[in-house]
Scaffold this motif. Structure first.
Motif, PDB file in Angstrom:
ATOM      1  N   SER A   1       0.862  -1.185   0.000  1.00 32.86           N
ATOM      2  CA  SER A   1       0.000   0.000   0.000  1.00 32.86           C
ATOM      3  C   SER A   1       0.892   1.227   0.000  1.00 32.86           C
ATOM      4  N   PRO A   2       1.039   1.834  -1.136  1.00 29.00           N
ATOM      5  CA  PRO A   2       2.018   2.915  -1.238  1.00 29.00           C
ATOM      6  C   PRO A   2       1.502   4.239  -0.695  1.00 29.00           C
ATOM      7  N   SER A   3       2.438   5.107  -0.418  1.00 29.46           N
ATOM      8  CA  SER A   3       2.129   6.517  -0.272  1.00 29.46           C
ATOM      9  C   SER A   3       2.530   7.185  -1.575  1.00 29.46           C
TER      10      SER A   3
ATOM     11  N   PHE B   1       2.981  11.028  -3.676  1.00 29.63           N
ATOM     12  CA  PHE B   1       3.228  12.451  -3.505  1.00 29.63           C
ATOM     13  C   PHE B   1       3.273  13.120  -4.882  1.00 29.63           C
TER      14      PHE B   1
ATOM     15  N   THR C   1      -1.683   9.168   1.891  1.00 33.08           N
ATOM     16  CA  THR C   1      -1.097   8.180   2.795  1.00 33.08           C
ATOM     17  C   THR C   1      -2.155   7.248   3.361  1.00 33.08           C
TER      18      THR C   1
ATOM     19  N   SER D   1       6.200   6.004  -2.571  1.00 35.13           N
ATOM     20  CA  SER D   1       7.004   5.564  -1.445  1.00 35.13           C
ATOM     21  C   SER D   1       6.364   4.299  -0.897  1.00 35.13           C
TER      22      SER D   1
ATOM     23  N   PHE E   1      11.948   0.798   2.999  1.00 33.52           N
ATOM     24  CA  PHE E   1      11.249   1.935   2.397  1.00 33.52           C
ATOM     25  C   PHE E   1      12.045   2.496   1.226  1.00 33.52           C
ATOM     26  N   LYS E   2      11.377   2.585   0.083  1.00 34.79           N
ATOM     27  CA  LYS E   2      11.975   3.143  -1.117  1.00 34.79           C
ATOM     28  C   LYS E   2      11.110   4.288  -1.604  1.00 34.79           C
ATOM     29  N   THR E   3      11.738   5.332  -2.032  1.00 32.38           N
ATOM     30  CA  THR E   3      11.035   6.469  -2.604  1.00 32.38           C
ATOM     31  C   THR E   3      11.506   6.629  -4.035  1.00 32.38           C
TER      32      THR E   3
ATOM     33  N   PHE F   1      11.021   8.609  -7.738  1.00 30.72           N
ATOM     34  CA  PHE F   1      10.520   9.787  -8.430  1.00 30.72           C
ATOM     35  C   PHE F   1      10.192   9.452  -9.879  1.00 30.72           C
ATOM     36  N   GLY F   2       9.089   9.999 -10.376  1.00 34.53           N
ATOM     37  CA  GLY F   2       8.796   9.924 -11.795  1.00 34.53           C
ATOM     38  C   GLY F   2       9.716  10.839 -12.582  1.00 34.53           C
TER      39      GLY F   2
END
Lengths: 114, 115
Positions: A30-32, A34, A51, A94, A100-102, A104-105
């Motif tokens: 279940s991602p967050s 942004f 979130t 994220s 935890f990995k974040t 970016f597009g």
């Protein structure tokens, strides 16, 4: 593996017309999610985040985004574009996968015509 | 302003030079990051520091050397760079390591040109 895809590298709209910036994600958990905005010669600034609370998220400057799990999408919208909205927009996912990995597009550049 | 300050804003350096980028935050954050932003490429995470300790090195060449003397300051030391290293280098901080509920605060970046 998680990933994020911004479907348009450039979007051009006229001032006063709606804005739609598209983002699709891939995530095992279940991602967050942004959205960040980057104005010329500036750093990135958070617009809004999801979130796992309400699926329709309101952000700054009149932007909002809707989390649609069935479509794995998190598109950014604004009813009426303003010249000051011209910038680059980044969708970010994220997630818990592998720690935890974040991610970016690649970004979508928004042009606003007078 | 986001509370994260980067200096210099612009830097031109030769391939044999040694220079350093500086990042400072007074937000009381515990985690700091270096990102590389190149044209037409996604933002690339380079290094992560949490409570002054490096927690992630994303396969960055050794010609980039980070330093975090305290939770408020982060440096990126540059040595014998290549023209393809020209990019916008962004520093960011967050209260704790980026996670589901944690957002990053970015500096304005240093535009680096290697000649």
């Amino acid at each position: 593996a998680q990933s994020v895809t911004q479907l348009d590298s450039h979007v051009s709209v006229s001032e006063g017309t709606p804005v739609l910036l598209r983002c699709n994600y891939s995530s095992s958990y279940s991602p967050s999610l942004f959205w960040y905005v980057q104005h010329p010669n500036k750093g990135l600034q958070l617009l809004l985040k999801y979130t796992s609370a309400a699926t329709l998220v309101k952000g700054i400057n009149g932007f909002e985004a809707e989390f649609k799990k069935s479509e794995t999408s998190f598109h950014l919208t604004k009813p009426s574009a303003h010249m000051s909205d011209a910038a680059e927009y980044f969708c970010v996912v994220s997630d818990l996968e592998g720690g935890f990995k974040t991610i970016f597009g690649a970004g979508t550049r928004l042009f606003v015509k007078a | 302003e986001t509370g994260v300050t980067q200096t210099p804003r612009h830097l031109v350096m030769g391939m044999t030079n040694k220079k350093s980028l500086k990042c400072e935050q007074h937000l009381g954050h515990n985690a700091m990051y270096w990102y590389k932003q190149s044209a037409k490429k996604p933002l690339e995470l380079m290094f992560v520091y949490n409570f002054k300790e490096q927690t992630e090195n994303n396969s960055v060449p050794s010609r980039f050397s980070p330093e975090c003397p305290n939770s408020s300051h982060l440096f990126l030391h540059l040595h014998t760079l290549q023209p393809e290293d020209s990019a916008l280098y962004l520093c960011a901080s967050s209260q704790d390591l980026l996670s589901r509920n944690t957002e990053a605060f970015f500096g304005q970046g240093t535009r680096l040109t290697v000649v």
